[in-house]
Write an enzyme that holds these catalytic residues in place. Structure first.
Site, mmCIF file in Angstrom:
data_model
loop_
_atom_site.group_PDB
_atom_site.id
_atom_site.type_symbol
_atom_site.label_atom_id
_atom_site.label_comp_id
_atom_site.label_asym_id
_atom_site.label_seq_id
_atom_site.Cartn_x
_atom_site.Cartn_y
_atom_site.Cartn_z
ATOM 1 N N LYS A 79 47.950 -12.945 -105.674
ATOM 2 C CA LYS A 79 47.439 -12.151 -106.614
ATOM 3 C C LYS A 79 48.927 -11.230 -107.087
ATOM 4 C CE LYS A 79 42.855 -11.950 -105.574
ATOM 5 N NZ LYS A 79 42.907 -12.919 -104.445
ATOM 6 N N THR A 99 45.480 -13.537 -110.396
ATOM 7 C CA THR A 99 45.544 -13.261 -111.984
ATOM 8 C C THR A 99 46.273 -11.806 -112.101
ATOM 9 O OG1 THR A 99 43.661 -14.520 -112.605
ATOM 10 C CG2 THR A 99 44.151 -12.937 -113.912
ATOM 11 N N ASN A 124 34.006 -14.683 -103.763
ATOM 12 C CA ASN A 124 34.765 -13.635 -103.911
ATOM 13 C C ASN A 124 34.200 -12.915 -105.436
ATOM 14 O OD1 ASN A 124 36.913 -13.319 -106.402
ATOM 15 N ND2 ASN A 124 36.719 -15.554 -105.648
ATOM 16 N N ASN A 156 49.399 -16.575 -114.106
ATOM 17 C CA ASN A 156 47.707 -16.631 -114.443
ATOM 18 C C ASN A 156 47.737 -15.082 -115.182
ATOM 19 O OD1 ASN A 156 44.946 -16.060 -114.396
ATOM 20 N ND2 ASN A 156 45.225 -18.289 -114.101
ATOM 21 N N SER A 192 37.065 -16.088 -115.059
ATOM 22 C CA SER A 192 36.407 -15.454 -113.883
ATOM 23 C C SER A 192 35.186 -14.794 -114.021
ATOM 24 C CB SER A 192 37.518 -14.222 -113.538
ATOM 25 O OG SER A 192 37.080 -13.400 -112.590
ATOM 26 N N ASN A 194 34.089 -12.270 -112.526
ATOM 27 C CA ASN A 194 34.240 -10.865 -111.710
ATOM 28 C C ASN A 194 34.599 -9.691 -112.701
ATOM 29 O OD1 ASN A 194 33.169 -11.987 -109.369
ATOM 30 N ND2 ASN A 194 35.085 -12.789 -109.026
ATOM 31 N N THR A 195 35.146 -10.121 -114.126
ATOM 32 C CA THR A 195 35.379 -8.922 -114.942
ATOM 33 C C THR A 195 34.162 -9.202 -116.088
ATOM 34 O OG1 THR A 195 37.664 -9.272 -114.484
ATOM 35 C CG2 THR A 195 37.374 -8.319 -116.706
ATOM 36 N N LYS A 235 42.573 -21.740 -118.229
ATOM 37 C CA LYS A 235 41.589 -22.130 -117.073
ATOM 38 C C LYS A 235 40.579 -21.678 -117.381
ATOM 39 C CE LYS A 235 41.522 -21.133 -112.197
ATOM 40 N NZ LYS A 235 42.211 -20.721 -110.896
ATOM 41 N N ASN A 264 37.534 -22.632 -112.583
ATOM 42 C CA ASN A 264 37.565 -21.442 -111.833
ATOM 43 C C ASN A 264 36.450 -21.689 -110.695
ATOM 44 O OD1 ASN A 264 37.841 -19.036 -110.924
ATOM 45 N ND2 ASN A 264 38.817 -18.379 -112.957
ATOM 46 N N GLY A 285 35.337 -23.555 -102.767
ATOM 47 C CA GLY A 285 35.332 -24.475 -101.598
ATOM 48 C C GLY A 285 34.352 -25.669 -101.849
ATOM 49 N N GLY A 314 37.182 -26.640 -105.062
ATOM 50 C CA GLY A 314 36.444 -27.627 -103.857
ATOM 51 C C GLY A 314 37.297 -28.724 -103.224
#
Length: 363
Positions: A79, A99, A124, A156, A192, A194-195, A235, A264, A285, A314
């Site tokens: 990162k 990112t 994550n 990224n 993502s 997560n944002t 992405k 992603n 994964g 994955g």
């Protein structure tokens, strides 16, 4: 396969370092120490990429760049752009850092990384922790320069958390302006989970504006410097409907972006993982593999193979990589698979691909 790592090193590491983020940080520290010994990096790079006792790797030419092999590091591992040069020595044909966001940010509250070894998976909710585009640009500038690297470096970029979605375009442009001089290609992360509100950028109207403005800035920079525009990739998330994917493809073609990275992490959780899996964040994964392969297959078919796709999501075994390449992926990227297969997993995948391409050694 690295049996020593899989059956000895990894079990011990997981046992004595139960905090997954601390384990990740320790792997980065080890790579930083390795990267500081330049002669060792050069020796390892030669062993993994140009070993006469291993099948010769055929470079892949894509986006006007030469990739030593098909296997890259996905964004999310490095990162902060601290170990990308060392990663190339492990056998990777490209590295994507980030990112990176325009503003420095600490990311989401910890704990925010969880391993599920039984399923070769991770979840994550990092939220793009990084030192900001200006600081990371200065850091990259201290490493190998463009044109003198052994492999392409992708950068990224994503939206700063405090930036309202209405101001996302200028936020992305700020990152691009700071980092473009150091990138071999730029990938735009709108996927993502997560944002807050980030995935709203998949909306066609927002996406047209964002990609158009980035491409406009990219071409203006190229004209000013009298060089070719940077390759620009997008992405995307694995959780889109095919109708949404069609919209994304049309926008990418309209704005003349060079390709897609699919995919992603996913916000879905397969039933077989049970109820104990963390629900907040993105799943990566092995459980993601089929979803990502299906997405790559759809994009390749929808564009008649004319839009390059980097397959990601994955890949934990050689046969997983083969599936992505079989449905038309031009390159692949790994991250979680490296956690479960070891630091030389990229070398294994690249050599397997080279073996399939050349039939080496000759009969």
């Amino acid at each position: 396969m690295d049996y020593l790592y899989e059956y000895v090193t990894r079990p011990l590491f997981f046992r004595f370092c139960k905090d997954a983020e601390k384990a990740h940080d320790r792997s980065l520290l080890a790579l930083r120490a390795f990267g500081a010994v330049r002669p060792l990096v050069a020796l390892m790079e030669r062993f993994n990429m140009k070993n006469p006792h291993l099948p010769p790797q055929k470079p892949i030419e894509l986006f006007g760049l030469k990739f030593p092999n098909v296997v890259g590091v996905a964004a999310g591992y490095d990162k902060q752009a601290r170990v990308w040069a060392a990663l190339g020595a492990l056998g990777f044909g490209h590295v994507e850092i980030g990112t990176v966001t325009h503003l420095a940010q600490s990311g989401n509250e910890k704990p925010r990384l969880f391993r599920y070894p039984k399923f070769e998976a991770a979840v994550n909710s990092f939220g793009f922790p990084n030192d900001g585009a200006e600081e990371i640009a200065a850091r990259i500038a201290k490493g190998p320069k463009k044109g003198k690297r052994a492999f392409p470096l992708g950068i990224n970029i994503g939206k700063s958390k405090v930036c309202p979605i209405e101001n996302a375009v200028e936020d992305y442009l700020g990152s691009f302006r700071a980092l473009a001089d150091h990138a071999d290609y730029v990938s735009v992360n709108i996927s993502s989970p997560n944002t807050p509100n980030l995935r709203e950028l998949h909306d066609r109207k927002r996406l047209v504006t964002l990609l158009s403005e980035l491409q406009k800035e990219n071409r203006a920079r190229a004209l000013r410097l009298k060089e070719k525009p940077l390759p620009m990739l997008l992405k995307i998330a694995p959780d889109l409907s095919y109708a949404q994917v069609d919209d994304v493809i049309s926008v990418v073609e309209e704005t003349e972006f060079n390709g897609l990275i699919a995919t992603n992490t996913t916000v879905s959780r397969p039933e077989f993982m049970g109820s104990d899996v963390v629900t907040k964040g993105g799943l990566s994964g092995a459980p993601l593999m089929r979803k990502s392969v299906d997405m790559v297959r759809y994009i390749v078919r929808a564009t008649d193979g004319k839009l390059p796709v980097i397959g990601s999501g994955g890949i934990c075994r050689a046969e997983d990589a083969d599936r992505f390449l079989a449905v038309g992926a031009s390159l692949i990227q790994i991250y979680t698979g490296m956690v479960y297969r070891g630091p030389f997993f990229a070398r294994e995948l690249a050599q397997g691909f080279a073996w399939n391409q050349t039939g080496w050694p000759a009969a």
